[in-house]
Design a protein around this motif. Structure first.
Motif, PDB file in Angstrom:
ATOM      1  N   ASN A 110      -6.002  -9.714  -7.479  1.00  0.00           N
ATOM      2  CA  ASN A 110      -6.517  -9.474  -6.127  1.00  0.00           C
ATOM      3  C   ASN A 110      -7.796 -10.272  -5.883  1.00  0.00           C
ATOM      4  O   ASN A 110      -7.977 -10.867  -4.816  1.00  0.00           O
ATOM      5  N   GLU A 147       0.818  -1.213   0.000  1.00  0.00           N
ATOM      6  CA  GLU A 147       0.000   0.000   0.000  1.00  0.00           C
ATOM      7  C   GLU A 147       0.855   1.268   0.000  1.00  0.00           C
ATOM      8  O   GLU A 147       0.413   2.318  -0.483  1.00  0.00           O
ATOM      9  N   LYS A 158     -15.056  -3.478 -12.635  1.00  0.00           N
ATOM     10  CA  LYS A 158     -14.821  -4.538 -11.656  1.00  0.00           C
ATOM     11  C   LYS A 158     -15.916  -5.586 -11.730  1.00  0.00           C
ATOM     12  O   LYS A 158     -15.651  -6.790 -11.664  1.00  0.00           O
ATOM     13  N   LYS A 178      -4.338  -6.565 -12.449  1.00  0.00           N
ATOM     14  CA  LYS A 178      -4.033  -6.456 -11.020  1.00  0.00           C
ATOM     15  C   LYS A 178      -5.302  -6.643 -10.190  1.00  0.00           C
ATOM     16  O   LYS A 178      -5.295  -7.320  -9.154  1.00  0.00           O
ATOM     17  N   ALA A 179      -6.398  -6.054 -10.641  1.00  0.00           N
ATOM     18  CA  ALA A 179      -7.673  -6.253  -9.954  1.00  0.00           C
ATOM     19  C   ALA A 179      -8.065  -7.726  -9.980  1.00  0.00           C
ATOM     20  O   ALA A 179      -8.532  -8.280  -8.970  1.00  0.00           O
ATOM     21  N   PRO A 239      -1.957  -2.329  -5.177  1.00  0.00           N
ATOM     22  CA  PRO A 239      -2.425  -1.265  -6.068  1.00  0.00           C
ATOM     23  C   PRO A 239      -1.530  -1.100  -7.289  1.00  0.00           C
ATOM     24  O   PRO A 239      -0.443  -1.683  -7.373  1.00  0.00           O
ATOM     25  N   ILE A 249      -4.097  -2.291 -15.154  1.00  0.00           N
ATOM     26  CA  ILE A 249      -5.138  -2.001 -14.162  1.00  0.00           C
ATOM     27  C   ILE A 249      -6.068  -3.202 -13.957  1.00  0.00           C
ATOM     28  O   ILE A 249      -6.241  -3.673 -12.831  1.00  0.00           O
ATOM     29  N   THR A 279      -4.743   4.337 -12.246  1.00  0.00           N
ATOM     30  CA  THR A 279      -5.745   4.397 -11.186  1.00  0.00           C
ATOM     31  C   THR A 279      -6.404   3.037 -11.042  1.00  0.00           C
ATOM     32  O   THR A 279      -6.288   2.177 -11.927  1.00  0.00           O
ATOM     33  N   GLU A 280      -7.094   2.829  -9.941  1.00  0.00           N
ATOM     34  CA  GLU A 280      -7.737   1.544  -9.706  1.00  0.00           C
ATOM     35  C   GLU A 280      -8.907   1.336 -10.680  1.00  0.00           C
ATOM     36  O   GLU A 280      -9.506   2.299 -11.178  1.00  0.00           O
TER      37      GLU A 280
END
Length: 294
Positions: free
Chosen positions: A260, A17, A281, A256-257, A268, A253, A274-275
């Motif tokens: 996770n 983080e 999502k 990575k999501a 992040p 982006i 940006t997320e």
């Protein structure tokens, strides 16, 4: 000799983080990829967010990957730059810490000529003794390696053995394959175009999709190369929706999501990325479930 045949993963770099590299998570992801059947690890490429790393961090990540992989599969280090001197320096350091090969993107922002591309790859080649993969991704760099230039480089520059083709232009890839007559290995740089490029003589893919399904990507390439076109086609087409979701926003982006979501501590992305948006999502989660990996 090819650096690898099959599916190489363009691996993410997990961050804590606070923005530092999460090496524990990185090690877990590397192990999962090797266990899943990935044929090579491509570290510090676009998907690894190398453009946000300083030189010390860049080399530290490559070295960690090399040491963790321990020769089980080839490790190919991203070392291209918009500055030839910088690319040479990173390439030398990547070789020093044990990389098996280099992935060198064309200079970005500095939109050099085709002769400039030739001189760029020659300068890198003259500085190292490990094989080099050119990386053609004009949507990100503003520069295209023309087929004639790629063949000239492959024939005249000693260490350049392959190209990652992410132009999206299948006609240009066909022209390249025709001119090359086997003098250069071609890897797909787009997950939705692996089979078309294999059909033109490609050796495999440098993949983002492999993060979520390394065995399926490996099996697809090998099925095609073994002549089982129907199985390869099935594996490619059934992944089209999840591939679309993995590129719903700027890479890396979405991947990575996805990692996770799959329980890996990918962390992040680094600014200016940006997320993933809430809307995308939901699309990504739905596609991963329908694909059977979540």
């Amino acid at each position: 000799m090819s650096i690898f045949t099959g599916a190489g993963v363009a691996i993410i770099t997990p961050f804590n983080e606070d923005g530092t590299v999460n090496y524990d998570a990185f090690g877990e992801i590397i192990e999962a990829q090797i266990k899943g059947g990935s044929d090579a690890i491509i570290v510090c490429g676009t998907t690894g967010e190398s453009s946000t790393m300083n030189d010390e961090e860049h080399i530290a990540v490559i070295k960690y990957c090399v040491d963790k992989v321990a020769k089980r599969v080839p490790v190919i280090a991203g070392s291209g730059s918009n500055c030839t001197r910088e690319a040479v320096n990173i390439s030398r350091e990547a070789e020093r810490v044990g990389a098996d090969g280099l992935l060198c993107v064309t200079p970005y922002y500095n939109k050099c000529t085709q002769e400039g591309l030739y001189q760029y790859y020659k300068a890198i080649s003259d500085a190292v003794n490990i094989p080099i993969i050119m990386y053609n991704v004009p949507s990100r760099t503003g520069t295209t390696i023309q087929p004639e230039t790629a063949v000239r480089i492959a024939k005249e520059v000693k260490n350049v053995v392959a190209i990652k083709e992410a132009s999206g232009n299948i006609s240009a890839v066909a022209k390249l394959a025709s001119l090359a007559e086997g003098c250069i290995d071609i890897y797909s740089g787009n997950d939705d175009q692996v089979l078309p490029i294999l059909s033109l003589g490609g050796k495999g893919v440098i993949s983002v999709w492999s993060h979520v399904a390394p065995k399926k990507v490996h099996d697809m390439v090998m099925a095609f190369l073994d002549g089982d076109i129907a199985t390869a086609q099935k594996l490619q087409l059934e992944a089209i929706d999840v591939i679309g979701a993995l590129f719903s926003e700027v890479n890396p982006i979405p991947v990575k999501a996805a990692m996770n979501m799959l329980g890996f501590n990918a962390g992040p992305v680094r600014a200016p990325l940006t997320e993933l948006s809430d809307k995308n999502k939901e699309v990504l989660k739905k596609s991963l479930k329908e694909y059977g990996v979540l």
